[in-house]
Design an enzyme around this catalytic site. Structure first.
Site, PDB file in Angstrom:
ATOM      1  N   GLY A 205     -30.257  10.300  14.280  1.00  0.00           N
ATOM      2  CA  GLY A 205     -30.538  11.696  14.642  1.00  0.00           C
ATOM      3  C   GLY A 205     -30.832  11.850  16.134  1.00  0.00           C
ATOM      4  CG  ASP A 272     -37.888   7.229  16.492  1.00  0.00           C
ATOM      5  OD1 ASP A 272     -39.047   7.669  16.405  1.00  0.00           O
ATOM      6  OD2 ASP A 272     -36.986   7.512  15.680  1.00  0.00           O
ATOM      7  CB  CYS A 327     -42.437  10.269  11.557  1.00  0.00           C
ATOM      8  SG  CYS A 327     -41.670   8.898  10.728  1.00  0.00           S
TER       9      CYS A 327
END
Ligand SMILES: C[S@@+](CC[C@H](N)C(=O)[O-])C[C@H]1O[C@@H](n2cnc3c(N)ncnc32)[C@H](O)[C@@H]1O
Length: 403
Positions: A205, A272, A327
């Site tokens: 993404g 990430d 996240c």
């Protein structure tokens, strides 16, 4: 067997011997006990995840926690990242008719553009050596990556997006993702001709968002997992024309080794990292990191995250920038990793690290996301029933040039 206790163990021994002559009630009771011990219900991973969050976030987020908890347990909101490589503006028009808006354009409208070298004033950390942090709010600035368009529905509107559709050339018109996941990419602020590394890239993404900027000099997308790298390739096939796809280097290395492989090469690095994926962990039993058999892996996450961030820092040119993101709401996986990495960079590699001030993101994007206002460094998007994105933590580090 340990859970049986002395009495249970005795019962098990008796059972193995089988019932002797005499009255039946004794053995029947023992048999029942062993069965009870062997099939005692395990706490499902989702419940365990929630217990962990209740303990950790309850204390940290205090009165915010019940609302964040409810958000985590309810349906998440998405954003539609427009695909600039499928250039018809039909999707944008359709979304606007449904009352969705491009939250990046809205934020840019609030900001004043500033020059590349403009940075916030910084202060030294407690020890006066490792890191710095802005003390004054910088002016609102469009210091985020250009050309990224992402549509979201307004606060309180829980309309779902239709699935993406292919254009005449077969490229899909948008990519559905948690809109807060774009913030780390925006914070990376890719500039024309930057060499960019996406160290943990799959399923892709953020890689796609990096490509949407249209300005990467070169993009390397890496992920240690071969199966997930396959998904990254599929994403590239579905969204990116061949001539652009071929400029992206896709690799499957252990990101922890990257600093040694290609040290000091990149202008911008996105790290990430794998994390406890809090929303997934409290709602999905499958592939849940709170499963008992994954306890060790979960406990080792902050170490893995630290190693990946260190590799990202070492892969960056002096003067270059790294964005670290998760996240998760966990302090241990967020700020603590940043603090430790900055310390190690300084003490073991003689690399100075500045933690950049991203507080203007809070101002620019407050209509779309709910931010936590008390992060020690970096920014954290909190799930909220009216804007159910995140959690997303992101923090930007600059590798200092040698003095
Ligand atoms: C949060 S996900 C990345 C999501 C991705 N950036 C995106 O936006 O689609 C974390 C990724 O890290 C990868 N990973 C885990 N350990 C790694 C390592 N040692 N080196 C590189 N990648 C790793 C996982 O396979 C996983 O795909």
């Amino acid at each position: 067997m340990a859970a049986l206790g002395a009495r249970g163990r005795a019962a098990a021994v008796l059972l193995r011997r089988g019932p002797g002559p005499g009255p039946r009630p004794g053995p029947r009771r023992y048999r029942h006990k062993e069965k009870w011990a062997a099939t005692a219900p395990r706490i499902p991973p989702t419940r365990l995840a929630l217990h962990h969050l209740d303990a950790g976030c309850g204390a940290r987020l205090r009165e915010l926690w019940p609302s964040v908890r409810a958000g985590l347990l309810c349906e998440q909101k998405y954003g539609a990242l427009l695909n600039n490589f499928a250039p018809s503006d039909r999707a944008a028009r359709e979304l606007e008719l449904l009352n969705a808006a491009d939250f990046v354009a809205e934020a840019a409208g609030k900001a004043q553009p500033v020059g590349r070298g403009d940075s916030a004033s910084l202060e030294e950390s407690g020890e006066g050596r490792v890191m710095a942090r802005a003390v004054t709010s910088p002016p609102l600035r469009t210091s985020f990556s250009p050309n990224i368009k992402c549509y979201t529905f307004p606060r309180g509107d829980i309309t779902r997006f239709r699935p993406a559709r292919p254009d005449a050339l077969g490229l899909l018109d948008y990519y559905l993702m948690d809109a807060a996941s774009l913030l780390p990419v925006l914070a990376l602020n890719v500039q024309p001709d930057d060499f960019v590394l996406d160290l943990c890239a799959a399923p892709g993404g953020k890689t796609l968002a990096l490509l949407q900027t249209g300005v990467c000099g070169h993009l390397t997308a890496n992920d240690v997992s071969v199966s997930r790298t396959r998904r990254l390739h599929q994403m590239l096939h579905s969204y990116v024309p061949k001539e652009i796809r071929e400029t992206v280097s896709v690799t499957s290395c252990d990101g922890r080794d990257w600093g040694q492989l290609e040290g000091g090469t990149f202008h911008k690095v996105l790290v990430d990292v794998p994390c406890t994926t809090d929303r997934h962990s409290v709602t999905e039993e499958d592939n849940n990191i709170f499963h008992k058999r994954r306890t060790k892996e979960r406990q080792m996450l902050p170490m893995l995250q630290l190693q990946l961030l260190m590799a990202g820092i070492l892969a960056t040119k002096p003067g270059g920038e790294v964005v670290y993101s998760t996240c998760s709401l966990s302090l241990l996986q967020n700020e603590c990793v940043i603090e430790r990495a900055a310390e190690i960079a300084e003490t073991q590699f003689n690399i100075g690290i500045h933690v950049e001030d991203l507080s203007h993101f809070r101002t620019l994007f407050q209509d779309t996301f709910s931010f936590f206002s008390d992060c020690r460094m970096g920014e954290l998007v909190l799930p909220h029933l009216t804007a159910n994105f995140g959690p997303t933590y992101f923090c930007k580090l600059r590798r200092m040039r040698k003095g």
